[in-house]
Design a protein around this motif. Structure first.
Motif, PDB file in Angstrom:
ATOM      1  N   SER B  59       0.713  -1.423   0.013  1.00  0.00           N
ATOM      2  CA  SER B  59       0.059   0.091   0.321  1.00  0.00           C
ATOM      3  C   SER B  59       0.856   1.514   0.334  1.00  0.00           C
ATOM      4  N   ILE B  60       1.875   1.223   0.495  1.00  0.00           N
ATOM      5  CA  ILE B  60       3.038   2.315   0.381  1.00  0.00           C
ATOM      6  C   ILE B  60       3.524   2.302  -0.843  1.00  0.00           C
ATOM      7  N   TYR B  61       4.033   1.105  -1.145  1.00  0.00           N
ATOM      8  CA  TYR B  61       4.959   1.355  -2.052  1.00  0.00           C
ATOM      9  C   TYR B  61       4.345   2.001  -3.808  1.00  0.00           C
ATOM     10  N   GLU B  62       4.648   2.800  -4.723  1.00  0.00           N
ATOM     11  CA  GLU B  62       4.257   3.006  -5.506  1.00  0.00           C
ATOM     12  C   GLU B  62       4.479   1.517  -7.118  1.00  0.00           C
ATOM     13  N   TRP B  63       3.026   1.599  -7.113  1.00  0.00           N
ATOM     14  CA  TRP B  63       2.684   1.270  -8.012  1.00  0.00           C
ATOM     15  C   TRP B  63       3.939   0.666  -9.794  1.00  0.00           C
ATOM     16  N   SER B  64       3.991  -0.075 -10.017  1.00  0.00           N
ATOM     17  CA  SER B  64       4.676   0.482 -11.703  1.00  0.00           C
ATOM     18  C   SER B  64       3.976  -0.942 -12.414  1.00  0.00           C
ATOM     19  N   VAL B  65       4.195  -0.707 -13.558  1.00  0.00           N
ATOM     20  CA  VAL B  65       3.412  -2.064 -14.962  1.00  0.00           C
ATOM     21  C   VAL B  65       3.954  -2.685 -14.518  1.00  0.00           C
ATOM     22  N   PRO B  66       5.627  -3.056 -14.369  1.00  0.00           N
ATOM     23  CA  PRO B  66       5.992  -4.322 -14.319  1.00  0.00           C
ATOM     24  C   PRO B  66       5.628  -5.166 -13.138  1.00  0.00           C
ATOM     25  N   GLY B 142      18.050 -14.404 -20.728  1.00  0.00           N
ATOM     26  CA  GLY B 142      19.123 -13.116 -20.771  1.00  0.00           C
ATOM     27  C   GLY B 142      18.518 -12.093 -20.958  1.00  0.00           C
ATOM     28  N   LYS B 143      17.564 -11.870 -22.194  1.00  0.00           N
ATOM     29  CA  LYS B 143      17.293 -11.340 -23.317  1.00  0.00           C
ATOM     30  C   LYS B 143      15.956  -9.590 -22.279  1.00  0.00           C
ATOM     31  N   GLY B 144      16.302  -9.053 -22.238  1.00  0.00           N
ATOM     32  CA  GLY B 144      15.187  -7.918 -22.516  1.00  0.00           C
ATOM     33  C   GLY B 144      15.360  -7.594 -20.971  1.00  0.00           C
ATOM     34  N   PHE B 145      16.406  -7.114 -20.155  1.00  0.00           N
ATOM     35  CA  PHE B 145      16.428  -7.090 -18.769  1.00  0.00           C
ATOM     36  C   PHE B 145      16.463  -5.500 -18.739  1.00  0.00           C
ATOM     37  N   LYS B 146      17.126  -4.603 -20.040  1.00  0.00           N
ATOM     38  CA  LYS B 146      17.146  -3.177 -18.887  1.00  0.00           C
ATOM     39  C   LYS B 146      15.381  -2.423 -19.616  1.00  0.00           C
ATOM     40  N   ILE B 147      15.602  -1.489 -17.966  1.00  0.00           N
ATOM     41  CA  ILE B 147      14.272  -1.289 -18.116  1.00  0.00           C
ATOM     42  C   ILE B 147      12.830  -0.763 -18.697  1.00  0.00           C
ATOM     43  N   PRO B 148      13.794   0.384 -20.628  1.00  0.00           N
ATOM     44  CA  PRO B 148      12.675   0.612 -21.015  1.00  0.00           C
ATOM     45  C   PRO B 148      12.365  -0.846 -22.123  1.00  0.00           C
ATOM     46  N   GLU B 149      13.076  -1.699 -21.381  1.00  0.00           N
ATOM     47  CA  GLU B 149      12.732  -3.060 -21.942  1.00  0.00           C
ATOM     48  C   GLU B 149      11.723  -4.384 -21.711  1.00  0.00           C
ATOM     49  N   TYR B 151       9.242  -2.717 -19.303  1.00  0.00           N
ATOM     50  CA  TYR B 151       7.882  -1.985 -20.109  1.00  0.00           C
ATOM     51  C   TYR B 151       7.612  -2.254 -21.396  1.00  0.00           C
ATOM     52  N   ARG B 152       8.492  -2.186 -22.684  1.00  0.00           N
ATOM     53  CA  ARG B 152       8.076  -2.562 -23.801  1.00  0.00           C
ATOM     54  C   ARG B 152       7.246  -3.796 -24.261  1.00  0.00           C
ATOM     55  N   SER B 153       8.292  -4.758 -24.130  1.00  0.00           N
ATOM     56  CA  SER B 153       8.318  -6.429 -23.477  1.00  0.00           C
ATOM     57  C   SER B 153       6.485  -5.918 -23.022  1.00  0.00           C
ATOM     58  N   GLY B 154       6.146  -5.247 -21.705  1.00  0.00           N
ATOM     59  CA  GLY B 154       4.860  -5.418 -21.362  1.00  0.00           C
ATOM     60  C   GLY B 154       3.479  -5.096 -21.201  1.00  0.00           C
ATOM     61  N   TYR B 155       4.436  -3.659 -22.420  1.00  0.00           N
ATOM     62  CA  TYR B 155       3.454  -3.009 -23.372  1.00  0.00           C
ATOM     63  C   TYR B 155       2.114  -4.383 -24.270  1.00  0.00           C
ATOM     64  N   ILE B 156       4.027  -4.271 -25.069  1.00  0.00           N
ATOM     65  CA  ILE B 156       3.303  -5.457 -26.206  1.00  0.00           C
ATOM     66  C   ILE B 156       2.851  -6.699 -25.746  1.00  0.00           C
ATOM     67  N   VAL B 157       3.061  -7.078 -24.718  1.00  0.00           N
ATOM     68  CA  VAL B 157       2.094  -8.364 -24.179  1.00  0.00           C
ATOM     69  C   VAL B 157       0.224  -8.147 -24.012  1.00  0.00           C
ATOM     70  N   ILE B 158       0.607  -6.538 -23.327  1.00  0.00           N
ATOM     71  CA  ILE B 158      -0.586  -5.996 -22.663  1.00  0.00           C
ATOM     72  C   ILE B 158      -2.045  -6.235 -24.450  1.00  0.00           C
ATOM     73  N   ALA B 159      -0.913  -6.018 -25.600  1.00  0.00           N
ATOM     74  CA  ALA B 159      -1.498  -5.699 -27.076  1.00  0.00           C
ATOM     75  C   ALA B 159      -2.070  -7.161 -27.165  1.00  0.00           C
ATOM     76  N   LEU B 160      -1.201  -7.561 -27.114  1.00  0.00           N
ATOM     77  CA  LEU B 160      -0.943  -8.956 -27.877  1.00  0.00           C
ATOM     78  C   LEU B 160      -2.278  -9.540 -27.134  1.00  0.00           C
ATOM     79  N   THR B 161      -3.047  -9.701 -25.734  1.00  0.00           N
ATOM     80  CA  THR B 161      -3.595  -9.804 -25.366  1.00  0.00           C
ATOM     81  C   THR B 161      -4.915  -9.713 -25.677  1.00  0.00           C
TER      82      THR B 161
END
Lengths: 187, 171
Positions: B59-66, B142-149, B151-161
């Protein structure tokens, strides 16, 4: 590292503001020790780890309760040789989970194009095991205490057994998983 | 204060040579022989005793998309597993066959929108868990660990879903 070098320099400055030569020596020693301990923390030189029995250096004296990090370096590490026979069970389990996930991923298009009993039973097995291992991770994350862990895992095992039995029964006595999905979607 | 005293004492003992400094570091050393399980048990007993909140504090920590994607992966996994188990249990317990019960539901004449919606509701968790699962497997390689990556892969997952669920519901 930089953070507490400056804080300790300022601490020393507060203690003896007038005595500059003494202060200078103290600061130099502190800086040297911090540099040494920062090297130790990186575990760089084999000098420090002379024998195979890896040792964890503790804070030296009770007096340093306030600033143990200054004099010693805490290194958390155990070489696999120390761990006796060293079981690879956990690592193999992890790999098994990934392989099963890929198998399940591959089964989906196969189930669509070839809805045969062999695929039905493979799907039953793969789905049940994937779910069993997945729920097992949930138990590991949220359940603590020896008895509770044992009970949760026993309950999970029972659930997975019943699930597999039910799916196999369905495959044998009823239409089967692939046909069931097709029928559900046909309306 | 005591820090300074210790250092003064050590300085007087002539601790300027590096060899002696190494000696200081290893004067009291203890072999480490605990397993991961033992360490984790110690961690949990200590922290529950101290009544500490778990991390991240939900409840205190700010939620993020990942973060939300991650717990949704777990949520859909648990939901789907429960659904499969419920289905298997029903298969063992219910007297009639699957087509019988399917016809029973069809005879209740729900509107087409309801049927389309329930197909969407079934397809959505399956699609999400599948696509996010692939995202997880890519991380395991081991792929896609950079923070922008991430987020990007996350949005792709949402779109595909969403696309897949809508597509499947229309079938």
């Amino acid at each position: 590292m930089k953070r507490f070098i400056s804080s300790h320099r300022s601490r020393a400055a507060l203690v003896h503001p007038g005595d500059s030569s003494h202060l200078g020596l103290v600061v130099r020693i502190m800086a040297a020790l911090v540099r040494i301990s920062s090297v130790c923390c990186r575990g760089v030189s084999p000098l420090l780890f002379r024998s195979c029995s890896l040792i964890r250096p503790l804070a030296v004296q009770k007096k340093d309760r306030d600033c143990p990090y200054l004099i010693s370096a805490k290194i958390h590490a155990t070489p696999s040789s120390y761990a006796g026979s060293g079981s690879k069970a956990a690592s193999l389990h992890w790999t098994g989970e990934r392989i099963l996930s890929i198998v399940l991923l591959g089964l989906a298009p196969v189930a669509y194009f070839y809805p045969v009993p062999a695929v039905d039973y493979s799907l039953a097995a793969a789905l049940t095991l994937h779910g069993h291992w997945g729920l097992g991770q949930v138990v590991t994350d949220y359940v603590h205490g020896d008895f509770k862990i044992k009970m949760a895992n026993a309950g999970l095992f029972l659930l997975s057994t019943v699930t597999f039995a039910g799916l196999c029964y369905f495959n044998y006595h009823d239409v089967g998983i692939c046909k069931a999905v097709a029928l559900l979607w046909s309306k | 204060m005591s820090c300074h005293l210790v250092l003064t004492v050590l300085a007087r003992q002539g601790l300027c040579s590096s060899r002696l400094q190494f000696g200081v570091l290893y004067r009291h050393a203890v072999p480490m022989g605990t397993t991961a399980k033992e360490e984790m048990d110690k961690f949990w007993t200590k922290n529950t005793r101290l009544n500490r909140p778990v991390s991240p504090h939900i409840s205190i920590y700010e939620w993020s998309v990942p973060m939300m994607l991650s717990i949704s992966h777990r949520g859909t996994g648990v939901a789907l597993s429960s659904g499969i188990s419920a289905f298997a249990l029903a298969a063992l317990v219910l007297p009639e066959s699957y087509p019988y019960y399917l016809d029973l539901i069809h005879s209740m004449s729900f509107g087409p929108q309801f049927l389309a919606f329930s197909k969407f509701a079934l397809a959505f968790p399956v699609a999400y868990h599948t696509f996010n699962g692939i995202r997880h497997l890519l991380w395991d390689l081991g792929k896609g660990f950079k923070i922008p990556e991430v987020y990007r892969s996350g949005y792709i997952v949402i779109a595909l879903t969403v696309l897949t669920s809508v597509g499947l519901a229309a079938m």
